[in-house]
Design a protein around this motif. Structure first.
Motif, PDB file in Angstrom:
ATOM      1  N   LEU A 192       0.844  -1.192   0.000  1.00 58.71           N
ATOM      2  CA  LEU A 192       0.000   0.000   0.000  1.00 58.71           C
ATOM      3  C   LEU A 192       0.880   1.243   0.000  1.00 58.71           C
ATOM      4  O   LEU A 192       2.073   1.170   0.291  1.00 58.71           O
ATOM      5  N   ASP A 193       0.283   2.368  -0.298  1.00 53.91           N
ATOM      6  CA  ASP A 193       0.967   3.646  -0.195  1.00 53.91           C
ATOM      7  C   ASP A 193       1.005   4.063   1.278  1.00 53.91           C
ATOM      8  O   ASP A 193       0.092   3.739   2.038  1.00 53.91           O
ATOM      9  N   ARG A 194       2.035   4.797   1.666  1.00 52.87           N
ATOM     10  CA  ARG A 194       2.145   5.223   3.064  1.00 52.87           C
ATOM     11  C   ARG A 194       0.931   6.043   3.483  1.00 52.87           C
ATOM     12  O   ARG A 194       0.457   5.943   4.613  1.00 52.87           O
ATOM     13  N   THR A 195       0.405   6.854   2.581  1.00 49.60           N
ATOM     14  CA  THR A 195      -0.761   7.662   2.934  1.00 49.60           C
ATOM     15  C   THR A 195      -1.968   6.788   3.261  1.00 49.60           C
ATOM     16  O   THR A 195      -2.803   7.185   4.069  1.00 49.60           O
ATOM     17  N   ALA A 196      -2.045   5.599   2.674  1.00 52.66           N
ATOM     18  CA  ALA A 196      -3.138   4.677   3.011  1.00 52.66           C
ATOM     19  C   ALA A 196      -3.024   4.240   4.464  1.00 52.66           C
ATOM     20  O   ALA A 196      -4.028   4.162   5.180  1.00 52.66           O
ATOM     21  N   ILE A 197      -1.814   3.976   4.919  1.00 55.46           N
ATOM     22  CA  ILE A 197      -1.601   3.586   6.324  1.00 55.46           C
ATOM     23  C   ILE A 197      -1.943   4.755   7.242  1.00 55.46           C
ATOM     24  O   ILE A 197      -2.583   4.576   8.282  1.00 55.46           O
ATOM     25  N   VAL A 198      -1.526   5.963   6.859  1.00 51.81           N
ATOM     26  CA  VAL A 198      -1.847   7.157   7.655  1.00 51.81           C
ATOM     27  C   VAL A 198      -3.365   7.281   7.820  1.00 51.81           C
ATOM     28  O   VAL A 198      -3.872   7.484   8.932  1.00 51.81           O
ATOM     29  N   LEU A 199      -4.088   7.156   6.709  1.00 52.11           N
ATOM     30  CA  LEU A 199      -5.545   7.288   6.753  1.00 52.11           C
ATOM     31  C   LEU A 199      -6.194   6.159   7.555  1.00 52.11           C
ATOM     32  O   LEU A 199      -7.179   6.382   8.273  1.00 52.11           O
ATOM     33  N   LEU A 200      -5.651   4.950   7.450  1.00 55.04           N
ATOM     34  CA  LEU A 200      -6.179   3.831   8.244  1.00 55.04           C
ATOM     35  C   LEU A 200      -6.016   4.117   9.728  1.00 55.04           C
ATOM     36  O   LEU A 200      -6.937   3.905  10.522  1.00 55.04           O
ATOM     37  N   GLU A 201      -4.832   4.581  10.116  1.00 57.38           N
ATOM     38  CA  GLU A 201      -4.569   4.843  11.531  1.00 57.38           C
ATOM     39  C   GLU A 201      -5.415   5.994  12.073  1.00 57.38           C
ATOM     40  O   GLU A 201      -5.716   6.032  13.257  1.00 57.38           O
ATOM     41  N   LYS A 202      -5.799   6.919  11.216  1.00 56.86           N
ATOM     42  CA  LYS A 202      -6.670   8.025  11.628  1.00 56.86           C
ATOM     43  C   LYS A 202      -8.141   7.624  11.613  1.00 56.86           C
ATOM     44  O   LYS A 202      -8.988   8.377  12.089  1.00 56.86           O
ATOM     45  N   GLY A 203      -8.441   6.456  11.056  1.00 53.74           N
ATOM     46  CA  GLY A 203      -9.826   6.025  10.946  1.00 53.74           C
ATOM     47  C   GLY A 203     -10.560   6.699   9.807  1.00 53.74           C
ATOM     48  O   GLY A 203     -11.786   6.741   9.791  1.00 53.74           O
ATOM     49  N   GLU A 204      -9.816   7.197   8.831  1.00 50.99           N
ATOM     50  CA  GLU A 204     -10.412   7.924   7.713  1.00 50.99           C
ATOM     51  C   GLU A 204     -10.464   7.109   6.425  1.00 50.99           C
ATOM     52  O   GLU A 204     -10.816   7.647   5.379  1.00 50.99           O
ATOM     53  N   ARG A 205     -10.089   5.849   6.495  1.00 55.47           N
ATOM     54  CA  ARG A 205     -10.127   4.983   5.317  1.00 55.47           C
ATOM     55  C   ARG A 205     -10.697   3.638   5.732  1.00 55.47           C
ATOM     56  O   ARG A 205     -10.358   3.108   6.785  1.00 55.47           O
ATOM     57  N   ASN A 206     -11.563   3.105   4.894  1.00 57.41           N
ATOM     58  CA  ASN A 206     -12.087   1.767   5.154  1.00 57.41           C
ATOM     59  C   ASN A 206     -10.991   0.740   4.922  1.00 57.41           C
ATOM     60  O   ASN A 206     -10.215   0.856   3.973  1.00 57.41           O
TER      61      ASN A 206
END
Length: 64
Positions: A30-44
């Motif tokens: 995955l892209d690092r931004t995907a991990i950032v968004l997952l950890e923030k709860g902003e991505r499914n």
């Protein structure tokens, strides 16, 4: 468990594993931004992604 709680568990497990967001992202494709968004709860989070992240972080799936 909601997305924010799941994201916090992901961040905690990543910290305990001594990994950066970038290294987790590379390991699971995955892209690092995907991990950032997952950890923030902003991505499914898709189930196959969760399975792979759990494997990379050395945590049982039930932890999440």
């Amino acid at each position: 468990m909601d997305r924010v709680q799941l994201g916090q568990r992901l961040a905690d497990a990543r910290d305990l594993a001594g990994m950066t967001q970038g290294s987790v992202a590379r390991a699971v494709g995955l892209d690092r931004t995907a991990i950032v968004l997952l950890e923030k709860g902003e991505r499914n989070l898709k189930v196959p992604e969760l399975v792979e992240i759990a494997r990379v972080l050395g945590r049982p799936l039930a932890y999440f």
